[in-house]
Design an enzyme around this catalytic site. Sequence first.
Site, PDB file in Angstrom:
ATOM      1  N   THR A 199      41.238  43.236  42.521  1.00 54.25           N
ATOM      2  CA  THR A 199      40.763  42.063  43.249  1.00 54.25           C
ATOM      3  C   THR A 199      39.790  42.479  44.346  1.00 54.25           C
ATOM      4  OG1 THR A 199      41.420  40.098  44.508  1.00 54.25           O
ATOM      5  CG2 THR A 199      42.711  42.105  44.878  1.00 54.25           C
ATOM      6  N   HIS A 204      46.687  34.852  47.122  1.00 50.70           N
ATOM      7  CA  HIS A 204      47.493  33.702  47.525  1.00 50.70           C
ATOM      8  C   HIS A 204      48.697  33.577  46.575  1.00 50.70           C
ATOM      9  CE1 HIS A 204      44.374  32.641  50.370  1.00 50.70           C
ATOM     10  NE2 HIS A 204      43.486  32.844  49.419  1.00 50.70           N
ATOM     11  N   HIS A 207      48.247  34.256  42.792  1.00 50.17           N
ATOM     12  CA  HIS A 207      48.074  35.655  42.407  1.00 50.17           C
ATOM     13  C   HIS A 207      49.414  36.383  42.391  1.00 50.17           C
ATOM     14  CE1 HIS A 207      44.175  34.474  44.338  1.00 50.17           C
ATOM     15  NE2 HIS A 207      43.722  34.973  43.199  1.00 50.17           N
ATOM     16  N   ARG A 293      39.543  35.752  33.821  1.00 47.55           N
ATOM     17  CA  ARG A 293      38.414  34.949  33.338  1.00 47.55           C
ATOM     18  C   ARG A 293      37.193  35.322  34.173  1.00 47.55           C
ATOM     19  NH1 ARG A 293      38.038  30.214  34.273  1.00 47.55           N
ATOM     20  NH2 ARG A 293      37.245  29.223  32.404  1.00 47.55           N
TER      21      ARG A 293
END
Length: 574
Positions: A199, A204, A207, A293
């Site tokens: 990341t 948050h 996740h 994605r």
Amino acid sequence: MDNAPHGGSLKDLLARDEPIAAQLRQEAATINDIVLTERQLCDLELILNGGFSPLEGFMNESDYNSVVDMLRLSDGTLFPMPITLDVSSDDITRLGITPGARLALRDPRDDEALAIITVQDVYTYDRTKEAIQVFGADDPAHPSVAYLRNRVKEYYVGGKVQAIQDPAHFDYVALRYTPAELRAHFKKLSWNRVVAFQTRNPMHRAHRELTVRAARQRQANVLIHPVVGLTKPGDVDHYTRVRVYEAIMAKYPNGMGHLALLPLAMRMAGPREAVWHAIIRKNFGATHFIVGRDHAGPGKNSHGKDFYGPYDAQELVEKYKDELQIEMVPFQQMTYLPSTDEYQPADEVPAGVQTLDISGTELRRRLKQGTPIPDWFSYEAVVKRLRESYPPRNKQGFVLFLTGLHNSGKDAIAKALQVALNEQGGRSVSLLLGDAIRDDLNPKSLTPEERHDNVQRIAFVASELARAGAAVIAAPVAPEERSRALVKDTVVSSAGAGGNFFLVHVATPLEHCESTDRRGVYAQARNGTIKGFVGVDVEYETPNNADLKVDVTTQNIPSIVHSIILLLETNSLI
């Protein structure tokens, strides 16, 4: 299960060269050196510690061409990203960069010698081809294409390196692991199955739910492995993000997760980057890797469309799964169900069931405007950390960059604007006129590179002031688009919450600038006393992306200042 490094063995150059490190350090003091850029520093650190295994240096021409064309090193090993050391023609001449030469590679922060490279070759490359092949398009809306166009020098140097020392870090030292250290940590804890999560953004609740679900389904542990090197311009700074990661780790089941930082310079290259990330996590000892994605996508291109398809990255990782030898975990889009107060994969929610989501854009808007962030979306401790680093808009710094010809009125506008902003109050106001950076009161001949360097210095000062919450007004001529793009990139990427940048083109015609020039500067340029003068023998490249265009022949100074004030008000900055 022990996941072997990519290529079969971990290329830990620090361990390999430790017996001769003192000898190499002495040699480095006697030879020419290259002071690395921030990207090169990140790359070198991961070369030295084995994160980029099987690389043992910066790519030579054969490897570079093979990687650009076929995602493979010249020996056939899968490696999708060119890792290059760029130099200028002046560097080549000044430093004597030829095959066989040895050069010290120095840390730009403290000038310490980190390694010595033995030059194998020096070669040119095709910027357009690299952009299209690696990033999918020669589009400057892509941050790495913009970097390639504006910052990468014209030659690449290939060669293996010998390690002197790792770059020094003074932040979050306990969270920084080399591949060997992280592998040893996993072995000590008997973590045989590790799901790595990449990341560059704050984490948050969604996740956390995603990574916990992925680990439980595979009876594995979780490695939260965020990038703390170069990311996309405008991203949340890594200091804030690490405080967020530390807060959210307390929300994981006891013993399930581990946080380690990765000093990677991202390229935002989508599918290629996903394969690259998988190789890096494999080198750090992970057995599984979550691919999202539009993984590592930079957003929209110049035509308003995504650079990559939503599943391109997953498809490319799947294509090379047999060579990668790390299991891909497809990122599941998680959504919140208020009726049960839980997160579920969006594709598993029955039709008609209410769901709630907050996009990244909406989150940034709420942070900037100080509006509430619901606890179903994030944790109180996470929001607290974010709000500490992102004050309300009316407390954030910004940069107003006025560009135009000499005597276009930009200096007068800048001075009047400084008074208007001081009247507003709430921030310090800094004015960076051309004659405050160098002696414009006594103009001299300048080369394009000297002028570009001047603008670079203004960019650095402006970004530092804006990061501290100041209103900055800069007003150089800045005739080249590359210079203006560099200023914007510097401010957006380096100024944190103060990365608010506005380009104002003072488009006063040349004829007016010259006819009202009481100091006779244009006359000196016409008779050859001053050479390289913008508007006379150097073209002023008209900005095509200005936030505001003004002209003192059709507007007076007060009305121009008012229009700039309205621009700031529209963006909630005053």
